[in-house]
Design an enzyme around this catalytic site. Sequence first.
Site, mmCIF file in Angstrom:
data_model
loop_
_atom_site.group_PDB
_atom_site.id
_atom_site.type_symbol
_atom_site.label_atom_id
_atom_site.label_comp_id
_atom_site.label_asym_id
_atom_site.label_seq_id
_atom_site.Cartn_x
_atom_site.Cartn_y
_atom_site.Cartn_z
ATOM 1 N N CYS A 339 13.201 56.813 60.441
ATOM 2 C CA CYS A 339 14.392 56.255 60.495
ATOM 3 C C CYS A 339 14.498 54.904 60.253
ATOM 4 C CB CYS A 339 14.692 56.800 61.968
ATOM 5 S SG CYS A 339 13.361 56.418 63.278
ATOM 6 N N TRP A 343 10.352 54.990 65.754
ATOM 7 C CA TRP A 343 9.761 55.519 66.972
ATOM 8 C C TRP A 343 10.701 56.179 67.748
ATOM 9 C CZ3 TRP A 343 8.642 49.671 67.434
ATOM 10 C CH2 TRP A 343 9.809 49.072 67.494
ATOM 11 N N ARG A 345 13.995 58.701 66.437
ATOM 12 C CA ARG A 345 14.258 59.712 65.439
ATOM 13 C C ARG A 345 13.038 60.507 64.960
ATOM 14 N NH1 ARG A 345 19.948 56.993 63.682
ATOM 15 N NH2 ARG A 345 18.753 55.314 63.979
ATOM 16 N N ARG A 385 12.926 52.600 76.775
ATOM 17 C CA ARG A 385 13.854 53.910 76.833
ATOM 18 C C ARG A 385 14.336 54.619 77.934
ATOM 19 N NH1 ARG A 385 14.734 51.603 72.760
ATOM 20 N NH2 ARG A 385 14.022 52.041 70.799
#
Lengths: 563, 543
Positions: A339, A343, A345, A385
């Site tokens: 992507c 890290w 998608r 995240r």
Amino acid sequence: MMEHIRTPKVENVRLIDRTAPRKAMVGTLYLSATHTIFVENNPETRRETWVLHSMVASVERPPTTPSGSHLVVHTKNFQVVQLLIPQERDAMDVQASLARLSRPEKYSELYCLSINPNANKEEREESWSFLDLQADYRRMGVPNNLWVSTPANSEYRVCDTYPSELFVPKSATPPVIVGSSKFRSRGRLPVLTYFHQDTLAAICRCSQPLSGFSARSQEDEQMLEAIMKSNPGSDYIYVVDTRPKLNAMANRAAGKGYENEDHYANIKLQFIGIENIHVMRNSQQKIIDVGELKTPSMGDFLWGLESSGWLKHIKAVLDAGVFIAKAVAEEGISVVVHCSDGWDRTAQACSVASVLLEPYYRTMKGLMLLIERDWVSFGHKFSHRYNHLEGDPKEVSPVIDQFLECVWQLSEQFPCAFEFNERFLVQLHRHVYSCQYGNFLGNSQKERRDMGLRERTHSLWPQLWKDRAQYANPLYRADHTQTQGMLRPNTTPYCFKMWKGMYNRVEKSSPPRQTPTDLLTAVREETQQLEEELTNHQEVAPGGTAQPGTKQEDCSPDKSGSN
Amino acid sequence: MEFAELIKTPRVDGVVLRRPFLPTVEGTLCLTGHHLILSSRQDNTEELWLLHANIDAIEKRFVGSLGTIIVKCKDLRVIQLDIPGMEECLNIASSIEVLSTLDSVSLMYPLFYRPMFQVIEDGWKSFLPEDAFKDLESMTEEWRLSDVNKDYSVCSSYPPLVAVPKDVDDDTLRKAAAFRHGGRFPVLSYYHKKNGMVMMRSGQPLTGTNGRRCKEDEKLINATLRAGKRGYIIDTRTVSVAQQAKARGGGFESEANYPQWRRIHKAIERSSILQESLIKLVEACNDQSHSMDRWLSKLEASNWQTHVKEILTTACLAAQCIDREGASVLVHGTEGTDSTLQVTSLAQIILDPACRTIQGFQALVEREWLQAGHPFQQRCSQSAYSNSKPRCEAPVFLLFLDCVWQILRQFPCSFQFSQHFLVLLFEHTYASQFGTFMGNSASERSKLNLSQKTVSLWSWVNRPQEVERLSNPLYEANCLVIWPSVAPQSLLLWEGVFLRWKRSSRCLDEAYDEMVHIIQYNKELQNKVNNLRRQLGAGEQED
């Protein structure tokens, strides 16, 4: 952490049942260094509600009412705890304390690092050896005469967000490896993540090339060529760019982008169209809101579901996995997946493909290993995240939530294919956020090593394994057709449902809702006891096992001999 | 009229059949008076036997001399027949069109069908009102069975025998009937054993714009109230719809004349709107585009799930009034033959464990739908694909089945039957070899003498092998009231009907088989262990 607690104890607090607001438990609220605890006054039940500080997403305080101040605590696993505190001052203190306690500024403030690591030293050390990633590569047949281990990244020299041990095509020379890494965002060069033993096709992952409008790298081109050559009998590879094509094109202006098919011989470029982390963050907020609607009409609900876009995104991730799995298993063509940074998608698409391709990843241990490989070892940025520390809110995004949901959607279509039940997925999701164990701290293998997490924290995996009885899917049977070979899910929109077990857990019913899973689990436990009783009396022939029915007898002798 | 006159071409060779989930078959197409048959001479290919009555619509297409007929069935299946020869194709198409839309009752298949199975128990005699009343008599003495309608003259859509309060005489009933839509005076629908509360149903009162009243009607329903107790009237229509009904002579019970009753209005839609909803839903399910947004917006626009929610909500309300509030309930809409029956029958599923058994559910369908005068023939003569202008068609019963499925899904252990039973009932209401769902009322069925001339569906269902097929392996008798969730998140699309021909159910079927295995194996072991224990016990005694 104790210094952040302004009020350790508040009495006469009401815990409000959101489905029946008139019903409330009266009790005492305690704030500890790690938890918010509500204990009911009723001496007969004394029900306790515990909320880990690291699970708190937000604390709202609506305007004070004559009966007191409300506090609405939203957790990171989408539960809502509503409290009514008699004194406004106490409510403000609790809110301020929680605001600080739930947003640690340093790793050392986290639960898993707040306990003495040497209390159970042996157990701790053992816990980290529970999973062995290298053994999983060996299970796939790697290394072999096509794929070899390279020392290029020892001490994280070429890529500090990759694991130190990497598998690359046998024909990739050190200059090719280094050159290719220089031509990829953050040095994330194409390396092996999954090898399919039947077709010899592989799934490789990387980040976007630094191609801009015209740049090229001979080494990177050679690397992709080497990947193709590591799959004898194939004369091209797929390069799957999981981004929408428009996004990929926009990246070219910044000197990044995607592979130019004129420069790379024998590649077929495929865009999948999974949206970026910002779109996903907003979309999830909308589906959480749908789950929290008080008394929605059917129209409100379906409209909310549609406008959240959530299921559309889940479908995109699953479609990406399906494309890769089909290429590998049905066409026998290797796939390079990327992507932007490779890290988020990329992790989703590769791990969904692995679940589809490989029955082992549908077992409890297999799924743990898959997360350990495609997510933990390859530098998915867990702490950014999932907001482990107070940080940039734009870095937060439910990337692994979507992977877990894809697995759940699959388990709805293939009820016998997975060794684990929904609870296992919900529990995994919880632990990604909770930081009770050291597994998901930090953003890369290097960071975790530098923090010395193996020496300072425990690993989650053996704990889940110990409790495996409650995570077992009673319909799973290792010799069932659904547990063999590749899964071919239907991804027509009507096959996707809102994951109620994740986004809408509050609802109560009378009598308590029955689940076939629990009932069948109980039946199977009883069956096991009966078998034991019979075995004790030599009623069951030695071949009798806990498997239901007589299906085992259907296995042909040569088949059972080869196992 | 002879069927032969309607069949222009009885037989065509070389026809190719394409249908969901089965391999393409080439064979001979035959038309008989009631069936479209396609058979190939190869072994192990399944023949197609399709009742003309099951055909909802057909489409023709031509490419050169190869014609294609798309057959759209009332059970929502779509099949394709490729027929060589334009003339043959046109002949077949026009014959099917005529044969599938015959209006004459005397030509219907159930009157020609001879059972190939042994009838153990005649379903026409399985659920007689007299027998149902015996159960009631064992619980209460406050009710009697009236034969005021024995020749169907008081109410053409009621059965000859109805249960009414003991203290109300037939003359009062006649007068009350004159005050209710279609003569449907309030009758007993359900007696709640736990607290003696009752549910009644009727047609709307004919108050008109002048606010007519009828002392006998008031006396009749007040007779069901205990001293000092209030009851609830659940009007399935919104206030405004009920108001509008006054202009056409209908209306609702005013507070002034029914002071002991509290009226609640709900919003279950009229049948024409339900039919439109079904058509839209099926179209959404058949949409080939793969866009999630489009699917969800079409699903929403069909409003089907909204109807399911509204009907279930109203049924829960009725059940709540009876079980939680300890009050009696009267349910009606306009005619009292559609939404009223959805509510009264679903409320019984919630309240009465007996209705959740295979026999009990049949009794419920018999009592609350067939005997209660739901016009099956009118409602089910067309399904979702038909192009002809709808007359009285509406998926009222299908919505009821959908609601039952929702409850079954939420309480998977509380029903003796599986969803197969619900799907079977759906199929047979639209096209059947059995006479059960023919006609629109008990009176019509009696005039046609169906109990003599046709076989009952219940005769088929109640054979041991069929009962086993329809049984739910998870069933554990549960004597509780079950309260389903009506939150939109809890209500799903009924895949078993609406996606049945779209997505393969193989994996779900396998899971079902696995479940059956786990439970059967457990039972086997239990028997073994019990035997062993008995033997050991006997052994010890001998010692």
